[in-house]
Design a protein around this motif. Sequence first.
Motif, PDB file in Angstrom:
ATOM      1  N   TYR A  99       0.824  -1.206   0.000  1.00  0.00           N
ATOM      2  CA  TYR A  99       0.000   0.000   0.000  1.00  0.00           C
ATOM      3  C   TYR A  99       0.865   1.265   0.000  1.00  0.00           C
ATOM      4  N   LEU A 100       2.114   1.146   0.444  1.00  0.00           N
ATOM      5  CA  LEU A 100       3.004   2.305   0.517  1.00  0.00           C
ATOM      6  C   LEU A 100       3.510   2.749  -0.851  1.00  0.00           C
ATOM      7  N   ARG A 101       3.290   1.932  -1.878  1.00  0.00           N
ATOM      8  CA  ARG A 101       3.752   2.302  -3.227  1.00  0.00           C
ATOM      9  C   ARG A 101       2.689   3.171  -3.910  1.00  0.00           C
ATOM     10  N   PHE A 102       2.565   4.394  -3.420  1.00  0.00           N
ATOM     11  CA  PHE A 102       1.505   5.291  -3.885  1.00  0.00           C
ATOM     12  C   PHE A 102       1.604   5.580  -5.377  1.00  0.00           C
ATOM     13  N   GLY A 103       2.810   5.543  -5.923  1.00  0.00           N
ATOM     14  CA  GLY A 103       2.978   5.821  -7.346  1.00  0.00           C
ATOM     15  C   GLY A 103       2.385   4.761  -8.252  1.00  0.00           C
ATOM     16  N   GLN A 104       2.056   3.588  -7.688  1.00  0.00           N
ATOM     17  CA  GLN A 104       1.487   2.500  -8.477  1.00  0.00           C
ATOM     18  C   GLN A 104      -0.033   2.390  -8.320  1.00  0.00           C
ATOM     19  N   TRP A 105      -0.590   3.151  -7.390  1.00  0.00           N
ATOM     20  CA  TRP A 105      -2.004   2.983  -7.041  1.00  0.00           C
ATOM     21  C   TRP A 105      -2.939   3.161  -8.232  1.00  0.00           C
ATOM     22  N   HIS A 106      -2.599   4.035  -9.131  1.00  0.00           N
ATOM     23  CA  HIS A 106      -3.507   4.314 -10.247  1.00  0.00           C
ATOM     24  C   HIS A 106      -3.570   3.172 -11.242  1.00  0.00           C
ATOM     25  N   ASN A 107      -2.617   2.239 -11.167  1.00  0.00           N
ATOM     26  CA  ASN A 107      -2.523   1.167 -12.151  1.00  0.00           C
ATOM     27  C   ASN A 107      -3.471   0.026 -11.802  1.00  0.00           C
ATOM     28  N   GLU A 108      -4.358  -0.304 -12.728  1.00  0.00           N
ATOM     29  CA  GLU A 108      -5.357  -1.337 -12.477  1.00  0.00           C
ATOM     30  C   GLU A 108      -4.725  -2.688 -12.192  1.00  0.00           C
ATOM     31  N   ARG A 109      -3.639  -3.023 -12.863  1.00  0.00           N
ATOM     32  CA  ARG A 109      -3.016  -4.330 -12.646  1.00  0.00           C
ATOM     33  C   ARG A 109      -2.346  -4.392 -11.272  1.00  0.00           C
ATOM     34  N   PHE A 110      -1.824  -3.287 -10.801  1.00  0.00           N
ATOM     35  CA  PHE A 110      -1.279  -3.256  -9.448  1.00  0.00           C
ATOM     36  C   PHE A 110      -2.404  -3.464  -8.435  1.00  0.00           C
ATOM     37  N   ARG A 111      -3.519  -2.807  -8.635  1.00  0.00           N
ATOM     38  CA  ARG A 111      -4.655  -2.982  -7.723  1.00  0.00           C
ATOM     39  C   ARG A 111      -5.155  -4.426  -7.749  1.00  0.00           C
ATOM     40  N   ARG A 112      -5.129  -5.020  -8.931  1.00  0.00           N
ATOM     41  CA  ARG A 112      -5.615  -6.401  -9.032  1.00  0.00           C
ATOM     42  C   ARG A 112      -4.735  -7.354  -8.228  1.00  0.00           C
ATOM     43  N   MET A 113      -3.480  -6.990  -8.030  1.00  0.00           N
ATOM     44  CA  MET A 113      -2.601  -7.836  -7.224  1.00  0.00           C
ATOM     45  C   MET A 113      -3.038  -7.880  -5.764  1.00  0.00           C
ATOM     46  N   PHE A 114      -3.709  -6.833  -5.288  1.00  0.00           N
ATOM     47  CA  PHE A 114      -4.257  -6.886  -3.935  1.00  0.00           C
ATOM     48  C   PHE A 114      -5.381  -7.914  -3.846  1.00  0.00           C
ATOM     49  N   LEU A 115      -6.149  -8.037  -4.905  1.00  0.00           N
ATOM     50  CA  LEU A 115      -7.167  -9.082  -4.959  1.00  0.00           C
ATOM     51  C   LEU A 115      -6.509 -10.453  -4.921  1.00  0.00           C
ATOM     52  N   ALA A 116      -5.488 -10.655  -5.752  1.00  0.00           N
ATOM     53  CA  ALA A 116      -4.777 -11.935  -5.755  1.00  0.00           C
ATOM     54  C   ALA A 116      -4.174 -12.221  -4.386  1.00  0.00           C
ATOM     55  N   SER A 117      -3.568 -11.209  -3.775  1.00  0.00           N
ATOM     56  CA  SER A 117      -2.940 -11.375  -2.471  1.00  0.00           C
ATOM     57  C   SER A 117      -3.974 -11.728  -1.405  1.00  0.00           C
ATOM     58  N   ALA A 118      -5.115 -11.050  -1.427  1.00  0.00           N
ATOM     59  CA  ALA A 118      -6.156 -11.310  -0.437  1.00  0.00           C
ATOM     60  C   ALA A 118      -6.690 -12.737  -0.545  1.00  0.00           C
ATOM     61  N   LEU A 119      -6.897 -13.204  -1.768  1.00  0.00           N
ATOM     62  CA  LEU A 119      -7.426 -14.546  -1.971  1.00  0.00           C
ATOM     63  C   LEU A 119      -6.456 -15.610  -1.464  1.00  0.00           C
ATOM     64  N   MET A 120      -5.158 -15.422  -1.717  1.00  0.00           N
ATOM     65  CA  MET A 120      -4.175 -16.378  -1.213  1.00  0.00           C
ATOM     66  C   MET A 120      -4.002 -16.256   0.295  1.00  0.00           C
ATOM     67  N   PHE A 121      -4.027 -15.034   0.797  1.00  0.00           N
ATOM     68  CA  PHE A 121      -3.855 -14.790   2.235  1.00  0.00           C
ATOM     69  C   PHE A 121      -4.913 -15.543   3.045  1.00  0.00           C
ATOM     70  N   LEU A 122      -6.151 -15.554   2.561  1.00  0.00           N
ATOM     71  CA  LEU A 122      -7.237 -16.237   3.269  1.00  0.00           C
ATOM     72  C   LEU A 122      -6.916 -17.694   3.534  1.00  0.00           C
ATOM     73  N   CYS A 123      -6.349 -18.359   2.538  1.00  0.00           N
ATOM     74  CA  CYS A 123      -6.027 -19.780   2.697  1.00  0.00           C
ATOM     75  C   CYS A 123      -4.790 -19.987   3.562  1.00  0.00           C
ATOM     76  N   LEU A 124      -3.816 -19.109   3.419  1.00  0.00           N
ATOM     77  CA  LEU A 124      -2.522 -19.318   4.065  1.00  0.00           C
ATOM     78  C   LEU A 124      -2.517 -18.964   5.543  1.00  0.00           C
ATOM     79  N   PHE A 125      -3.392 -18.055   5.969  1.00  0.00           N
ATOM     80  CA  PHE A 125      -3.325 -17.558   7.341  1.00  0.00           C
ATOM     81  C   PHE A 125      -4.621 -17.801   8.111  1.00  0.00           C
TER      82      PHE A 125
END
Length: 419
Positions: free
Chosen positions: A302-328
């Motif tokens: 989230y600290l990479r503010f310069g990437q926030w506008h990029n849709e593919r960067f935002r989509r990585m938070f979705l990917a991360s959240a989905l994996m995080f649910l299973c792993l933790f």
Amino acid sequence: MKSTPLAWCSQKFTAATPFLTHPLTVFGLYVILAVASAIAKMVPNNYLIYKYSFWHLVNGEHMYTFHPDEYGDLHHYGPVFAVLMAPFALLPDWAGVVLWHLALAVFLYWAIRQTRFSWREQLFLYWFCAHELLTALFMSQINIAIAGMILLSYCYIRQGRERWSAFFIALATLIKLFGIVGLAFFFFSKNKKQFLLWLAVWLAVLFVLPMLIGGPEYVLSQYQEWYVAIADKNTSSLLSSHQNISLLGMIRKIGYAFSIGGHDAYMAMFREETPIDTANFWYCYSDRWLILAGLLLFALPYLRFGQWHNERFRRMFLASALMFLCLFSTSTESSGYIIGIIGVVLWYASVPWRRNRWDLALLIFVFVLTSLSPSDLFPAYLRYNWVWPFSLKALPVALCWFQLIVEMLIRDYNYRGIR
């Protein structure tokens, strides 16, 4: 492809849209998987748990105690879930199971369509996740729907439809508490006040909804019992063979095995030939520090503010959240990886640069060990002596998640090279 929502229904099979990549083919595959799994398993125990939760609500009975005359195991889902099961519980079991499996598969298919990702990316999701979907369908698992709800919460917030994003976050959370991970997308909302307002509204509506059937006093008591049941489950699943199939579980089980003398000693405990040493550090330590470390890693990008506008960067938070649910989550089961596998596909397919051989090897590792290990396509000796006892199904997804976090911290998602 035409832009109207149902245009694919009349689309012809042509050289441009061959059979295996046609939307109707993929939709038909998901329908076949749903019906075939329902016929093969007849009336799975999970379906009985879901079905009777509705009748317990109607009759004012305890939802979260044992009912051995009705099903094995315990119910661990929020009271609102009992309301959702009404259309299925009212049918004969055979019809209810078929309709339930169809609802799960079609809902996930529809959720992926609603993402508005490219058709190439959607196809990748559909085909790569098909086997994991079948595994979850054999268990009649609500996690299929939870995966769809998280996808929808992301895509609706991206489309500026905060009302429906908030609805799916609220619904997923009140069914299984980890649905709250959808709040990770809050920062991408264009109207944060409206999002929070709708979230409060939907939480209130869905919280009260079961009271229309069971009455306020009874339903409030069931919410209290739900909390106790979840806490008890977390304790009982620490070294479970069919639960805690997570990064947390893998670390705990491997550590416990080393501490008691290795594989043979652990397998004796795993087969219940010897008791669990409840005083052992690797059994009784708290997972909270690992979870906090995981949350910190999850939040750092989230600290990479310069990437926030990029849709593919935002989509990585979705990917991360989905994996995080299973792993933790200590409550993760094998069939819950329909959630994490979707995250893996998004990690692999949604970046603007070309993936290398290491990335491809990781993806294949996920498919072989995570997706195939519960099936007869995987060597039985490895499954029964290594994968299940040590929760190794989580390992490939964990490697993908760690790589994803590194990429989000150092890579440029504004990359304009050839994919």
